[in-house]
Design a protein around this motif. Structure first.
Motif, short mmCIF file in Angstrom:
data_model
loop_
_atom_site.label_atom_id
_atom_site.label_comp_id
_atom_site.label_asym_id
_atom_site.label_seq_id
_atom_site.Cartn_x
_atom_site.Cartn_y
_atom_site.Cartn_z
N LYS A 140 10.36 -13.31 0.21
CA LYS A 140 10.69 -12.70 -1.07
C LYS A 140 10.13 -11.27 -1.04
O LYS A 140 8.96 -11.06 -0.74
N SER A 141 11.01 -10.30 -1.34
CA SER A 141 10.61 -8.89 -1.40
C SER A 141 10.55 -8.49 -2.86
O SER A 141 11.56 -8.52 -3.56
N LEU A 142 9.38 -8.12 -3.30
CA LEU A 142 9.18 -7.75 -4.69
C LEU A 142 8.68 -6.32 -4.77
O LEU A 142 7.89 -5.89 -3.92
N VAL A 143 9.13 -5.60 -5.77
CA VAL A 143 8.58 -4.28 -6.03
C VAL A 143 7.61 -4.43 -7.20
O VAL A 143 7.91 -5.11 -8.18
N VAL A 144 6.43 -3.86 -7.04
CA VAL A 144 5.36 -3.99 -8.02
C VAL A 144 4.92 -2.59 -8.45
O VAL A 144 4.75 -1.70 -7.60
N ARG A 145 4.75 -2.40 -9.75
CA ARG A 145 4.28 -1.10 -10.26
C ARG A 145 2.76 -1.03 -10.17
O ARG A 145 2.06 -1.91 -10.67
N ARG A 146 2.27 0.03 -9.53
CA ARG A 146 0.83 0.30 -9.48
C ARG A 146 0.44 1.11 -10.71
O ARG A 146 -0.53 0.83 -11.37
N LYS A 147 1.21 2.15 -10.99
CA LYS A 147 1.07 2.96 -12.20
C LYS A 147 2.39 3.68 -12.39
O LYS A 147 3.28 3.59 -11.53
N ALA A 148 2.55 4.37 -13.48
CA ALA A 148 3.83 5.03 -13.78
C ALA A 148 4.27 5.87 -12.58
O ALA A 148 3.54 6.72 -12.10
N GLY A 149 5.48 5.56 -12.07
CA GLY A 149 6.03 6.32 -10.96
C GLY A 149 5.48 5.97 -9.59
O GLY A 149 5.84 6.61 -8.61
N GLU A 150 4.64 4.98 -9.50
CA GLU A 150 4.05 4.58 -8.21
C GLU A 150 4.18 3.08 -8.03
O GLU A 150 3.76 2.30 -8.88
N TYR A 151 4.75 2.69 -6.89
CA TYR A 151 5.09 1.29 -6.65
C TYR A 151 4.62 0.85 -5.27
O TYR A 151 4.21 1.67 -4.45
#
Length: 161
Positions: free
Chosen positions: A50-61
């Motif tokens: 499973k490939s997930l994109v996760v937000r670290r902070k606004a505009g950064e993943y």
């Protein structure tokens, strides 16, 4: 939000070629669950990444790769990523960050090469993952994939309940 298209697959294949990855893309019918998708492909759920994109902070993943028989452990992932807060972004934001719709997200060919964090269980096996469009699965050697993506390998999962 735009739909996934064959252009997504083309981006995935071009990225795989640039990275020197030997990949195979297989068509498959829609599946109602990960277990059903594994059965259609003749593999175990653990062989699907499973490939997930996760937000670290606004505009950064970051991308998170986990075997199909596991789930993200948020405390472990926060520790590995050195982040106090991480979250799954809404679908439109995930599309903006990667160029892929949910269910097709992959680090291969993403519009930005975000850092990749991966569970160690992906090593030592041939895995299947999204191919940038619905109805297609990509097969690749897990070790080669992690090396090509310069993935941070860490214990970031818990078993599914």
């Amino acid at each position: 939000m735009p739909e996934s298209s064959p252009a997504g697959r083309e981006r995935v294949l071009a990225a795989a070629e640039r990275l020197g990855l030997d990949v195979q893309v297989t068509e498959r019918p829609a599946a109602a669950s990960l277990a059903e998708a594994a059965a259609l492909l003749g593999i175990t759920p653990a062989d699907i990444v499973k490939s997930l994109v996760v937000r670290r902070k606004a505009g950064e993943y970051l991308f998170v790769l986990v075997p199909g028989d596991a789930q993200i452990s948020w405390p472990k992932l926060r520790a590995a990523a050195g982040a106090n807060k991480l979250m799954l972004p809404p679908a439109d934001e995930a599309f903006e960050a990667t160029g892929y719709t949910r269910g097709t997200i992959t680090p291969l060919g993403s519009t930005v090469a975000w850092p990749v964090f991966a569970a160690p269980d992906i090593r030592g096996r041939r895995v299947s993952m999204g191919a940038g469009e619905h109805g297609a699965s990509l097969f690749v050697d897990g070790d080669a994939l992690l090396a090509a993506l310069d993935a941070t390998i860490a214990d970031i999962t818990d078993p599914l309940p």
